[in-house]
Design a protein around this motif. Structure first.
Motif, PDB file in Angstrom:
ATOM      1  N   ASP A 215     -15.283  -4.438   1.181  1.00  0.00           N
ATOM      2  CA  ASP A 215     -16.137  -3.813   0.150  1.00  0.00           C
ATOM      3  C   ASP A 215     -16.392  -4.598  -0.970  1.00  0.00           C
ATOM      4  O   ASP A 215     -16.147  -3.907  -2.071  1.00  0.00           O
ATOM      5  CB  ASP A 215     -15.607  -2.330  -0.125  1.00  0.00           C
ATOM      6  N   GLY A 216     -16.411  -5.928  -0.843  1.00  0.00           N
ATOM      7  CA  GLY A 216     -16.590  -6.785  -2.078  1.00  0.00           C
ATOM      8  C   GLY A 216     -15.414  -7.045  -2.899  1.00  0.00           C
ATOM      9  O   GLY A 216     -15.528  -7.584  -3.897  1.00  0.00           O
ATOM     10  N   LYS A 217     -14.446  -6.636  -2.381  1.00  0.00           N
ATOM     11  CA  LYS A 217     -13.092  -6.802  -3.344  1.00  0.00           C
ATOM     12  C   LYS A 217     -12.019  -7.468  -2.583  1.00  0.00           C
ATOM     13  O   LYS A 217     -11.987  -7.429  -1.364  1.00  0.00           O
ATOM     14  CB  LYS A 217     -12.280  -5.325  -3.587  1.00  0.00           C
ATOM     15  N   GLN A 218     -11.290  -8.478  -3.003  1.00  0.00           N
ATOM     16  CA  GLN A 218     -10.403  -9.352  -2.512  1.00  0.00           C
ATOM     17  C   GLN A 218      -9.100  -8.505  -1.949  1.00  0.00           C
ATOM     18  O   GLN A 218      -8.685  -7.667  -2.585  1.00  0.00           O
ATOM     19  CB  GLN A 218     -10.108 -10.586  -3.591  1.00  0.00           C
ATOM     20  N   VAL A 219      -8.561  -8.671  -0.905  1.00  0.00           N
ATOM     21  CA  VAL A 219      -7.664  -8.076  -0.419  1.00  0.00           C
ATOM     22  C   VAL A 219      -6.423  -8.888  -0.298  1.00  0.00           C
ATOM     23  O   VAL A 219      -6.595 -10.060   0.055  1.00  0.00           O
ATOM     24  CB  VAL A 219      -7.888  -7.521   1.009  1.00  0.00           C
ATOM     25  N   TYR A 220      -5.239  -8.277  -0.622  1.00  0.00           N
ATOM     26  CA  TYR A 220      -3.962  -9.163  -1.058  1.00  0.00           C
ATOM     27  C   TYR A 220      -3.133  -8.399  -0.079  1.00  0.00           C
ATOM     28  O   TYR A 220      -2.958  -7.279   0.278  1.00  0.00           O
ATOM     29  CB  TYR A 220      -3.532  -9.049  -2.415  1.00  0.00           C
ATOM     30  N   SER A 221      -2.235  -9.424   0.799  1.00  0.00           N
ATOM     31  CA  SER A 221      -1.341  -8.637   1.778  1.00  0.00           C
ATOM     32  C   SER A 221       0.182  -9.484   1.309  1.00  0.00           C
ATOM     33  O   SER A 221       0.293 -10.629   1.244  1.00  0.00           O
ATOM     34  CB  SER A 221      -1.676  -9.303   3.185  1.00  0.00           C
ATOM     35  N   ALA A 222       1.077  -8.517   1.062  1.00  0.00           N
ATOM     36  CA  ALA A 222       2.263  -9.139   0.767  1.00  0.00           C
ATOM     37  C   ALA A 222       3.183  -9.755   1.747  1.00  0.00           C
ATOM     38  O   ALA A 222       3.687 -10.563   1.465  1.00  0.00           O
ATOM     39  CB  ALA A 222       3.166  -7.692   0.266  1.00  0.00           C
ATOM     40  N   GLU A 223       2.739  -9.257   3.082  1.00  0.00           N
ATOM     41  CA  GLU A 223       3.515  -9.828   4.317  1.00  0.00           C
ATOM     42  C   GLU A 223       2.842 -11.186   4.437  1.00  0.00           C
ATOM     43  O   GLU A 223       3.638 -12.037   4.716  1.00  0.00           O
ATOM     44  CB  GLU A 223       2.988  -9.010   5.652  1.00  0.00           C
TER      45      GLU A 223
ATOM     46  N   ILE B  20       2.896  -5.834  -6.190  1.00  0.00           N
ATOM     47  CA  ILE B  20       1.323  -6.226  -6.364  1.00  0.00           C
ATOM     48  C   ILE B  20       0.460  -5.777  -5.499  1.00  0.00           C
ATOM     49  O   ILE B  20      -1.048  -5.828  -5.674  1.00  0.00           O
ATOM     50  CB  ILE B  20       1.563  -7.994  -6.369  1.00  0.00           C
ATOM     51  N   GLU B  21       0.710  -5.575  -4.030  1.00  0.00           N
ATOM     52  CA  GLU B  21      -0.135  -5.380  -3.173  1.00  0.00           C
ATOM     53  C   GLU B  21      -0.514  -3.974  -3.572  1.00  0.00           C
ATOM     54  O   GLU B  21      -1.895  -3.821  -3.676  1.00  0.00           O
ATOM     55  CB  GLU B  21       0.459  -5.156  -1.985  1.00  0.00           C
ATOM     56  N   LYS B  22       0.148  -2.962  -3.669  1.00  0.00           N
ATOM     57  CA  LYS B  22      -0.072  -1.398  -4.213  1.00  0.00           C
ATOM     58  C   LYS B  22      -0.989  -1.532  -5.245  1.00  0.00           C
ATOM     59  O   LYS B  22      -2.108  -1.037  -5.496  1.00  0.00           O
ATOM     60  CB  LYS B  22       1.006  -0.772  -4.222  1.00  0.00           C
ATOM     61  N   TRP B  23      -0.474  -2.441  -6.404  1.00  0.00           N
ATOM     62  CA  TRP B  23      -1.271  -2.156  -7.816  1.00  0.00           C
ATOM     63  C   TRP B  23      -2.652  -2.747  -7.769  1.00  0.00           C
ATOM     64  O   TRP B  23      -3.525  -2.392  -8.459  1.00  0.00           O
ATOM     65  CB  TRP B  23      -0.406  -2.879  -8.894  1.00  0.00           C
ATOM     66  N   HIS B  24      -2.905  -4.069  -6.980  1.00  0.00           N
ATOM     67  CA  HIS B  24      -3.958  -4.740  -6.847  1.00  0.00           C
ATOM     68  C   HIS B  24      -5.025  -3.833  -6.031  1.00  0.00           C
ATOM     69  O   HIS B  24      -6.194  -3.594  -6.454  1.00  0.00           O
ATOM     70  CB  HIS B  24      -3.925  -6.037  -5.922  1.00  0.00           C
ATOM     71  N   ALA B  25      -4.547  -3.297  -4.861  1.00  0.00           N
ATOM     72  CA  ALA B  25      -5.446  -2.427  -4.263  1.00  0.00           C
ATOM     73  C   ALA B  25      -5.824  -1.022  -4.931  1.00  0.00           C
ATOM     74  O   ALA B  25      -7.107  -0.510  -4.742  1.00  0.00           O
ATOM     75  CB  ALA B  25      -4.633  -1.923  -3.084  1.00  0.00           C
ATOM     76  N   ALA B  26      -4.997  -0.711  -6.019  1.00  0.00           N
ATOM     77  CA  ALA B  26      -5.631   0.465  -6.783  1.00  0.00           C
ATOM     78  C   ALA B  26      -6.477   0.145  -7.892  1.00  0.00           C
ATOM     79  O   ALA B  26      -6.873   0.733  -8.656  1.00  0.00           O
ATOM     80  CB  ALA B  26      -4.126   0.868  -7.464  1.00  0.00           C
ATOM     81  N   GLY B  27      -6.505  -1.204  -8.046  1.00  0.00           N
ATOM     82  CA  GLY B  27      -7.579  -1.885  -9.064  1.00  0.00           C
ATOM     83  C   GLY B  27      -7.126  -2.281 -10.392  1.00  0.00           C
ATOM     84  O   GLY B  27      -7.734  -2.636 -11.181  1.00  0.00           O
TER      85      GLY B  27
ATOM     86  N   ILE C  54      -3.413  -9.233 -15.219  1.00  0.00           N
ATOM     87  CA  ILE C  54      -2.663  -9.262 -16.325  1.00  0.00           C
ATOM     88  C   ILE C  54      -1.872  -8.036 -16.723  1.00  0.00           C
ATOM     89  O   ILE C  54      -0.734  -8.274 -17.244  1.00  0.00           O
ATOM     90  CB  ILE C  54      -3.717  -9.362 -17.741  1.00  0.00           C
ATOM     91  N   ASP C  55      -2.241  -7.012 -16.162  1.00  0.00           N
ATOM     92  CA  ASP C  55      -1.554  -5.762 -16.283  1.00  0.00           C
ATOM     93  C   ASP C  55      -0.322  -5.786 -15.391  1.00  0.00           C
ATOM     94  O   ASP C  55       0.733  -5.403 -15.596  1.00  0.00           O
ATOM     95  CB  ASP C  55      -2.426  -4.474 -15.906  1.00  0.00           C
ATOM     96  N   ILE C  56      -0.637  -6.546 -14.027  1.00  0.00           N
ATOM     97  CA  ILE C  56       0.561  -6.473 -13.028  1.00  0.00           C
ATOM     98  C   ILE C  56       1.532  -7.159 -13.636  1.00  0.00           C
ATOM     99  O   ILE C  56       2.686  -7.171 -13.474  1.00  0.00           O
ATOM    100  CB  ILE C  56       0.000  -6.904 -11.803  1.00  0.00           C
TER     101      ILE C  56
END
Length: 90
Positions: free
Chosen positions: A56-64, A19-26, A30-32
């Motif tokens: 940069d205006g985008k929410q950041v998610y951390s798996a940890e 999820i962290e990797k895919w979310h960071a990639a944009g 729903i696709d995740i």
């Protein structure tokens, strides 16, 4: 949703890392969800759980961060204990 698991299964740390990797990639939530065979609501809740701020205006998610929150939640489940260590309601 016919192909989504019918019973609830917890996300694994590996799921959270994906999820962290895919979310960071944009990728969209729903696709995740489709990739992990989960409901989109599960992914939205997970993104809130692991939210660490914005960059940069985008929410950041951390798996940890999300994994730590889940472990803390599991630890706090069940009987509540008093400061003296006795179970409440016993």
């Amino acid at each position: 949703m016919g192909n989504v698991a019918e019973r609830y299964e917890y996300l694994t740390f590996e799921d959270r890392q994906n999820i962290e990797k895919w979310h960071a990639a944009g990728d969209r939530a729903i696709d995740i969800a489709a990739r992990l065979n989960k409901y989109p609501a599960t992914i939205y809740k997970e993104l809130r759980r692991g939210f660490t701020g914005e960059k940069d205006g985008k929410q950041v998610y951390s798996a940890e961060v999300a994994e730590a929150a889940v472990k803390e939640s599991f630890k706090n489940r069940g009987r509540k204990r008093t400061a003296a260590g006795a179970a409440v309601g016993s």
